[in-house]
Enzyme design. Structure first.
Site, PDB file in Angstrom:
ATOM      1  N   ASP A 297       0.826  -1.203   0.000  1.00  0.00           N
ATOM      2  CA  ASP A 297       0.000   0.000   0.000  1.00  0.00           C
ATOM      3  C   ASP A 297       0.869   1.266   0.000  1.00  0.00           C
ATOM      4  O   ASP A 297       1.980   1.276   0.536  1.00  0.00           O
ATOM      5  CB  ASP A 297      -0.889  -0.029   1.244  1.00  0.00           C
ATOM      6  CG  ASP A 297      -1.869   1.113   1.299  1.00  0.00           C
ATOM      7  OD1 ASP A 297      -2.725   1.184   0.403  1.00  0.00           O
ATOM      8  OD2 ASP A 297      -1.782   1.937   2.231  1.00  0.00           O
ATOM      9  N   GLU A 331       1.640  -0.223  -4.849  1.00  0.00           N
ATOM     10  CA  GLU A 331       0.574   0.672  -5.271  1.00  0.00           C
ATOM     11  C   GLU A 331       1.160   2.055  -5.517  1.00  0.00           C
ATOM     12  O   GLU A 331       1.559   2.744  -4.581  1.00  0.00           O
ATOM     13  CB  GLU A 331      -0.521   0.761  -4.200  1.00  0.00           C
ATOM     14  CG  GLU A 331      -1.652   1.686  -4.612  1.00  0.00           C
ATOM     15  CD  GLU A 331      -2.362   2.356  -3.443  1.00  0.00           C
ATOM     16  OE1 GLU A 331      -3.519   2.782  -3.627  1.00  0.00           O
ATOM     17  OE2 GLU A 331      -1.761   2.469  -2.348  1.00  0.00           O
TER      18      GLU A 331
END
Length: 594
Positions: A297, A331
């Site tokens: 993330d 990401e």
């Protein structure tokens, strides 16, 4: 029509998949088809854990099955019970949203929501009780591996839950204070008292230098509220020295790396203790559970030096556990291939989520953008580390839990579309996802025609019966069902279409590992044709992104003598070097070259 043997295998629930024949650890990342889900929104296998062992109302437990911003009840036990459903779709790997123990509820008074999504971590070492136990996670991984399926974890190194406060400002209301205006050497700005003597700045990333950073009152005065001094696990995470403490990010410039995201405590990832600590935390998940990969993330909000240490350490930890093809993908929320490629070349990522693919395919399918934009996208594959071969490892996708679903994009761009057009566009989008280069990543619920109302909470419907009003009025694609129903229908036309395409991909090496050459594109919606090859296998693929039938010619190798239909009619070239492509609106074909 899909190749008869593939279609028959899908109908029997036994697709001729390499995944069944090849040990899962031997498969390369580009061999996989990933199914991404949020555990809270998939299946509720144990209502006893809905409140996470907590008592009280929703602001204490985080559970409210009528509110999209709270826990709805999905868990690891429910996911394990539905592995047949996921495998039947053709997925070979499951990417779980974060499962770690979260702060149950946070946010300003009157705007609270729960950590059902998993990104507000307190304890990095064990599953959240709302999802289940360590043993239940182990059973899930073991059950997936027994089927030849992989399990990828969603990990976060950028931040923790919001615990640290700054004196003098409220939740998420502390504006960012830059390093130039608030240097580490002065308390509260250049005119303040001298602090941290000898600290040479955050770019000298040695233990000796950071040992001199002892007073964290350079920008704000951070403190931990009463009762939360030991809220985080491991214990070192409770020390404010390991956080940037500079206020809210605007996602621009310096504060993109050093600022807090919506109040979340932003880790000081330049600090050697943080680097070592995160390596130990997530290396431990590999050691204990033998997971097969990480989605990382907020990768772009962490400094490159952190990744240059962390990524090789994770790959080494995986190899030591007998996992040679561990897949790490970051990401980087940006549709620019150049920015995405930077993280594979500078930061050391083997792969990143392909936001550029998502943007261009959504534009072509939902909005009728020129297919020439797809050609321009793939022309930039040379930018990635290992060039076009590296692009094969990029997880591609159509929508997600942040930006929203492809179904919503189709509906928003085509408000007057018929049911047939909606379904046709959705099928075409998934055909492009499963036939073009990259690692297809399915977002849970798209196979059931879920549409949502937008991004974030509006794109996170449960597949079990919803009690959320704003979900239940959604119009699904390809079915009369609503989110208020259980939506695990293996006869849904999108589920069937995806399963057939997945089986074809698994049975055709050129569709998994093959190089890709664009043969034709258009200045508007319509033709997009390409060639994929791997070893001796060569495949021609054509798409029609237009709402009108297509009749066009494509220049091909004049030596082609015939085409074997894999999906679609596949007429042989009637003139050497020229292939006539006839497709219905939103149609496609896949042909093996003889």
């Amino acid at each position: 029509m899909i190749a008869p043997l593939v279609a028959l295998a899908v109908a029997l629930g036994a697709a001729p998949s390499f995944a069944a024949a090849m040990p899962h650890r031997d498969r390369l990342p580009e061999d996989e088809i990933i199914y991404f889900l949020l555990p809270d929104r998939f299946e509720n296998g144990d209502p006893a854990n809905d409140r996470g062992g907590l008592s009280g109302g929703r602001l204490e437990t985080g559970f409210d099955p009528t509110h999209k911003g709270f826990y709805l009840g999905g868990d690891l036990k429910g996911l394990t019970a539905k592995l047949d459903y996921i495998q039947g779709l053709g997925a070979t790997a499951i990417w779980l949203g974060p499962i770690y123990m979260n702060k149950p509820v946070q946010g300003p008074s009157g705007a609270e929501s729960a950590g059902y999504h998993g990104y507000w971590i307190l304890d990095f070492t064990r599953p959240d009780p709302h999802f289940g136990t360590e043993e239940e996670f182990r059973r899930l991984v073991d059950a997936a591996h027994a089927r030849g399926m992989k399990v990828y974890l969603d990990i976060i190194t950028n931040h923790t839950a919001d615990v640290i406060r700054y004196r003098g400002c409220a939740f998420a209301g502390c504006t960012y204070r830059a390093r130039a205006d608030f240097p580490y050497s002065r308390r509260g700005g250049p005119g303040g008292a001298a602090i941290n003597p000898g600290f040479a700045g955050d770019q000298l990333m040695t233990p000796e230098n950071f040992a001199r950073l002892t007073d964290m009152r350079f920008a704000y005065e951070p403190y931990v509220p009463k009762g939360e001094a030991q809220a985080k696990v491991p214990a070192w995470l409770n020390d404010p020295r390991y956080y940037h403490n500079r206020g809210e990010t605007t996602f621009r410039g310096e504060d993109s790396l050093f600022g807090d995201f919506a109040g979340l405590d932003d880790l000081f990832t330049e600090h050697p203790r943080v680097v070592d600590g995160m390596i130990e935390i997530f290396g431990g998940w590999i050691d204990r559970y033998k997971v097969d990969g990480f989605r990382v993330d907020t990768a772009r909000h962490v400094n490159p030096e952190f990744w240059q240490a962390f990524v090789p350490a994770m790959l080494a930890r995986a190899r030591a556990s007998g996992i040679p093809n561990f897949h790490i993908f970051g990401e980087v929320y940006d549709p620019d291939p150049g920015m995405l490629a930077r993280f594979t070349r500078v930061d050391g990522y083997p792969s990143v989520l392909d936001f550029a693919f998502q943007a261009k395919v959504a534009d072509a399918v939902a909005r009728g953008a020129p297919t020439g934009e797809l050609k321009a996208l793939f022309d930039r594959d040379v930018l990635y580390v290992d060039g076009e071969a590296g692009a094969l490892r990029l997880p591609t996708f159509l929508g997600n839990h942040d930006m929203g679903r492809i179904g919503h994009m189709i509906d928003r761009a085509n408000p007057g579309a018929s049911e047939g057009e909606r379904l046709g566009r959705a099928k075409l989008a998934h055909a492009m996802l499963l036939l073009l280069r990259g690692v297809p990543t399915l977002y849970y619920g798209d196979e059931q025609g879920m549409t949502g109302d937008g991004g974030d909470q509006d794109a996170r419907e449960p597949l079990f019966e919803s009690r959320v009003k704003s979900y239940n009025d959604n119009r699904l694609i390809g079915t009369s069902a609503t989110p208020a129903d259980r939506n695990f229908d293996t006869a849904h036309p999108l589920y069937r279409a995806i399963a057939e395409l997945a089986a074809l991909r698994s049975a055709t090496p050129a569709l998994r590992r093959g190089a890709q050459k664009i043969l034709a594109s258009a200045e508007g919606p319509g033709l997009f044709a390409l060639w994929r090859s791997y070893g001796e296998e060569q495949v021609l693929i054509a798409f029609n992104t237009s709402e009108r039938p297509l009749d066009a010619r494509v220049a091909v190798d004049a030596r082609i003598e015939g085409l074997e239909p894999l999906d679609g009619p596949c007429p042989a070239p009637d003139v050497p070097g020229s292939w006539r492509v006839q497709l219905p609106a939103f149609g496609h074909m896949v042909c093996r070259v003889r």
